[in-house]
Design a protein around this motif. Structure first.
Motif, PDB file in Angstrom:
ATOM      1  N   ALA A  41     -22.121   1.107  47.580  1.00 58.17           N
ATOM      2  CA  ALA A  41     -22.390   1.107  49.451  1.00 58.17           C
ATOM      3  C   ALA A  41     -24.056   0.961  50.300  1.00 58.17           C
ATOM      4  CB  ALA A  41     -21.495   2.084  49.726  1.00 58.17           C
ATOM      5  N   ASN A  42     -24.508   2.142  49.446  1.00 57.72           N
ATOM      6  CA  ASN A  42     -26.158   2.613  50.076  1.00 57.72           C
ATOM      7  C   ASN A  42     -27.019   1.039  49.406  1.00 57.72           C
ATOM      8  OD1 ASN A  42     -26.028   4.759  50.540  1.00 57.72           O
ATOM      9  ND2 ASN A  42     -25.868   5.247  47.889  1.00 57.72           N
ATOM     10  N   SER A  43     -26.727   0.545  48.029  1.00 55.56           N
ATOM     11  CA  SER A  43     -28.033  -0.829  48.118  1.00 55.56           C
ATOM     12  C   SER A  43     -27.451  -2.061  49.219  1.00 55.56           C
ATOM     13  CB  SER A  43     -27.514  -1.537  46.228  1.00 55.56           C
ATOM     14  OG  SER A  43     -26.276  -1.921  46.462  1.00 55.56           O
ATOM     15  N   LEU A 343     -20.435  -2.902  52.324  1.00 51.62           N
ATOM     16  CA  LEU A 343     -21.025  -2.796  53.385  1.00 51.62           C
ATOM     17  C   LEU A 343     -20.272  -2.228  54.286  1.00 51.62           C
ATOM     18  CD1 LEU A 343     -23.253  -6.089  54.232  1.00 51.62           C
ATOM     19  CD2 LEU A 343     -23.972  -3.782  54.490  1.00 51.62           C
ATOM     20  N   ASP A 344     -18.737  -2.632  54.136  1.00 46.56           N
ATOM     21  CA  ASP A 344     -17.650  -2.095  54.684  1.00 46.56           C
ATOM     22  C   ASP A 344     -16.790  -0.548  54.653  1.00 46.56           C
ATOM     23  OD1 ASP A 344     -17.196  -4.880  56.528  1.00 46.56           O
ATOM     24  OD2 ASP A 344     -15.386  -5.473  55.567  1.00 46.56           O
ATOM     25  N   SER A 345     -17.560   0.011  53.404  1.00 43.86           N
ATOM     26  CA  SER A 345     -17.046   0.813  53.551  1.00 43.86           C
ATOM     27  C   SER A 345     -18.239   2.112  53.705  1.00 43.86           C
ATOM     28  CB  SER A 345     -17.106   1.104  51.188  1.00 43.86           C
ATOM     29  OG  SER A 345     -18.611   1.200  50.817  1.00 43.86           O
ATOM     30  N   ASN A 346     -19.126   1.685  54.063  1.00 43.67           N
ATOM     31  CA  ASN A 346     -19.869   2.597  54.747  1.00 43.67           C
ATOM     32  C   ASN A 346     -19.630   3.635  56.560  1.00 43.67           C
ATOM     33  OD1 ASN A 346     -22.779   2.689  53.684  1.00 43.67           O
ATOM     34  ND2 ASN A 346     -22.320   0.733  53.524  1.00 43.67           N
ATOM     35  N   LYS A 347     -20.171   4.614  56.467  1.00 43.77           N
ATOM     36  CA  LYS A 347     -19.456   4.992  57.769  1.00 43.77           C
ATOM     37  C   LYS A 347     -19.603   3.911  58.856  1.00 43.77           C
ATOM     38  CE  LYS A 347     -20.638   8.835  61.090  1.00 43.77           C
ATOM     39  NZ  LYS A 347     -20.760   9.914  60.697  1.00 43.77           N
ATOM     40  N   GLN A 407     -17.204   7.516  50.450  1.00 47.86           N
ATOM     41  CA  GLN A 407     -16.667   8.338  49.224  1.00 47.86           C
ATOM     42  C   GLN A 407     -15.826   8.136  48.277  1.00 47.86           C
ATOM     43  OE1 GLN A 407     -17.537   8.508  52.748  1.00 47.86           O
ATOM     44  NE2 GLN A 407     -19.474   8.978  52.461  1.00 47.86           N
ATOM     45  N   ALA A 408     -14.933   7.596  48.955  1.00 46.23           N
ATOM     46  CA  ALA A 408     -14.284   7.337  47.910  1.00 46.23           C
ATOM     47  C   ALA A 408     -13.755   6.692  47.239  1.00 46.23           C
ATOM     48  CB  ALA A 408     -12.066   7.193  48.683  1.00 46.23           C
ATOM     49  N   PHE A 409     -14.521   5.582  47.528  1.00 46.56           N
ATOM     50  CA  PHE A 409     -14.934   4.376  46.276  1.00 46.56           C
ATOM     51  C   PHE A 409     -15.777   4.749  45.006  1.00 46.56           C
ATOM     52  CE2 PHE A 409     -17.676   1.118  43.927  1.00 46.56           C
ATOM     53  CZ  PHE A 409     -16.603   0.038  43.963  1.00 46.56           C
ATOM     54  N   GLU A 410     -16.274   5.509  45.363  1.00 45.36           N
ATOM     55  CA  GLU A 410     -17.560   6.368  44.417  1.00 45.36           C
ATOM     56  C   GLU A 410     -16.607   7.179  43.483  1.00 45.36           C
ATOM     57  OE1 GLU A 410     -20.935   7.704  46.750  1.00 45.36           O
ATOM     58  OE2 GLU A 410     -22.078   5.860  46.463  1.00 45.36           O
ATOM     59  N   LEU A 411     -15.657   8.221  44.191  1.00 48.53           N
ATOM     60  CA  LEU A 411     -14.896   8.922  43.515  1.00 48.53           C
ATOM     61  C   LEU A 411     -13.962   9.255  42.580  1.00 48.53           C
ATOM     62  CD1 LEU A 411     -14.183  12.594  43.506  1.00 48.53           C
ATOM     63  CD2 LEU A 411     -12.684  12.284  45.824  1.00 48.53           C
TER      64      LEU A 411
END
Length: 444
Positions: A41-43, A343-347, A407-411
């Motif tokens: 998400a960050n990149s 990108l969609d997973s970002n806030k 957050q959910a993806f990374e978890l």
């Protein structure tokens, strides 16, 4: 005569030995760098920011524009580049007043000379481009001599003064440990109206016809436009338009109008992309659309309302992935699809969607198989001609997780290299192979 033959033989033996030594020194058995960054998400956000800044800079009316990227944004570009072209690993490391640019390229040759490793030291400069050294394998070359050589080659093989003009556009290079900034002045030739400039990129595009015969693409596009205009009511299932277009493809193939089924499929798919995608794709293909006001209104309505699996967004993912495959590669198309989901997973986004990812991969695979070879092209034609059932394009989207936050993806999934994420992609690909026209019949 014998002396002359000996000299010729000696010359070729010398050349063979010389180039063997150069290749041995330039190519190596292992990469100098390993992938350090991956898409997340960050990149994805970093890539989005740098693209937006680049577009804004190019659109600026200022004579001098600055192309800028932070260290983290450059890491994001490296991550995307490796995901799009897995054979290439890159990294750019910024220092005060210089930058180390590194590439490792995996080649399809024996293991002991499998990698081309390149390191370039870029120096901050107030007067154009300045390279300190360039290392190609174990060969060290003066960077500015290579710039001079590249300038001469561009001037000689492309167009007189072309290389000189390109280099003169770079006015400065500023480097800190946090940011790279390149000052650029666009040449007057690039500011000219491309349609009136015989030496423009548009003229070159029309001459090369890289993406197929423009007249054939125009035939499919115009046939689609006319059929929609003459229909009693608009249809909102994407399958209807795919079936109509490939029905025409099959007719032309049976009438032996086309010599290559693969190229015919490419033209038909590009026509669908131009109609349901964006007008900007015409910049790559040529001038295709010449629509009346009524035809334009119908197209805009259909772009906003035509669905695949009862969803407009799924249709968009599918058709844009078709375009990315036709104009690029499967890996790049899949990487861009992943980037969009991150990108969609970002806030503030709709969340990471494996349903969207399935549509992306389906569009990519259809375009690949439809144009990979004449044999696979004919099979695709048989399956798609005159279809009205969208189950022939995409499996059901049930049980595919959607709306996943960063957050959910990374978890749960951690990252794109994790076992659980790769298993999800494998499951999606297995479901896609239940669709006849998406079934791999041979490796490509």
């Amino acid at each position: 005569m014998k002396v002359w033959l000996k000299r010729i033989l000696f010359f070729f033996v010398f050349l063979f030995i010389f180039f063997s030594i150069v290749i041995f020194m330039a190519l190596q058995s292992s990469p100098h760098i390993q992938p350090r960054h991956h898409i997340d998400a960050n990149s994805a956000a970093e890539n989005q920011r740098i693209v937006q800044r680049l577009v804004q800079s190019v659109k600026s009316e200022d004579s001098l524009i600055y192309l800028q990227a932070t260290q983290s944004e450059l890491h994001g570009l490296s991550a995307f580049g490796h995901r799009a072209v897995s054979q290439v690993t890159s990294d750019i490391i910024l220092f005060q007043d210089n930058a180390l640019i590194k590439f490792s390229i995996e080649l399809p040759i024996p293991d002991f000379i499998k990698y081309l490793n390149i390191e370039v030291m870029l120096i901050a400069s107030k007067e154009g481009l300045d390279l300190d050294t360039v290392n190609i394998g174990n060969i060290t070359l003066p960077g500015n001599r290579l710039i001079d050589m590249a300038e001469w080659l561009a001037n000689f093989y492309v167009k007189n003064e072309f290389g000189t003009e390109l280099l003169s556009m770079i006015k400065s290079v500023d480097i800190t440990s946090d940011q790279l900034s390149v000052g650029v002045v666009l040449s007057e030739n690039l500011k000219d109206d491309p349609l009136n400039n015989k030496n423009s990129l548009f003229a070159l595009r029309d001459k090369l016809a890289l993406y197929g015969d423009v007249e054939v693409i125009r035939f499919y596009h115009q046939s689609l436009v006319e059929a929609i205009e003459q229909s009693e009511s608009l249809k909102f299932s994407f399958a209807e338009y795919v079936g109509f277009t490939f029905g025409l493809v099959k007719q032309r193939n049976l009438a032996r109008i086309s010599e290559s089924p693969a190229e015919e499929n490419r033209a038909a798919l590009i026509a669908l992309v131009l109609y349901f995608g964006t007008d900007k794709f015409e910049l790559l293909v040529g001038d295709i659309s010449k629509l009346s006001i009524k035809q334009l209104q119908q197209r805009n309505t259909l772009r906003a309302k035509v669905k695949l699996r009862q969803r407009v967004d799924i249709q968009k993912h599918f058709i844009y992935s078709v375009a990315l495959q036709l104009f690029g590669t499967s890996a790049a198309s899949n990487a861009i699809g992943e980037l969009k989901e991150f990108l969609d997973s970002n806030k503030g986004g709709s969340g990471f969607s494996f349903a969207d990812l399935m549509a992306d991969r389906a569009g990519t695979r259809l375009a690949m198989l439809a144009t990979d070879s004449d044999e696979s092209a004919l099979k695709v034609q048989e399956y798609l001609a005159n279809i009205t059932d969208e189950t022939l394009l995409l499996p059901e989207l049930t049980d595919l997780p959607e709306g996943i936050s960063q957050q959910a993806f990374e978890l749960y999934y951690r990252d794109i290299n994790s076992k659980i994420y790769r298993e999800m992609l494998k499951s999606i690909d297995e479901q896609l192979q239940s669709i006849p026209c998406l079934l791999y019949t041979s490796p490509s």
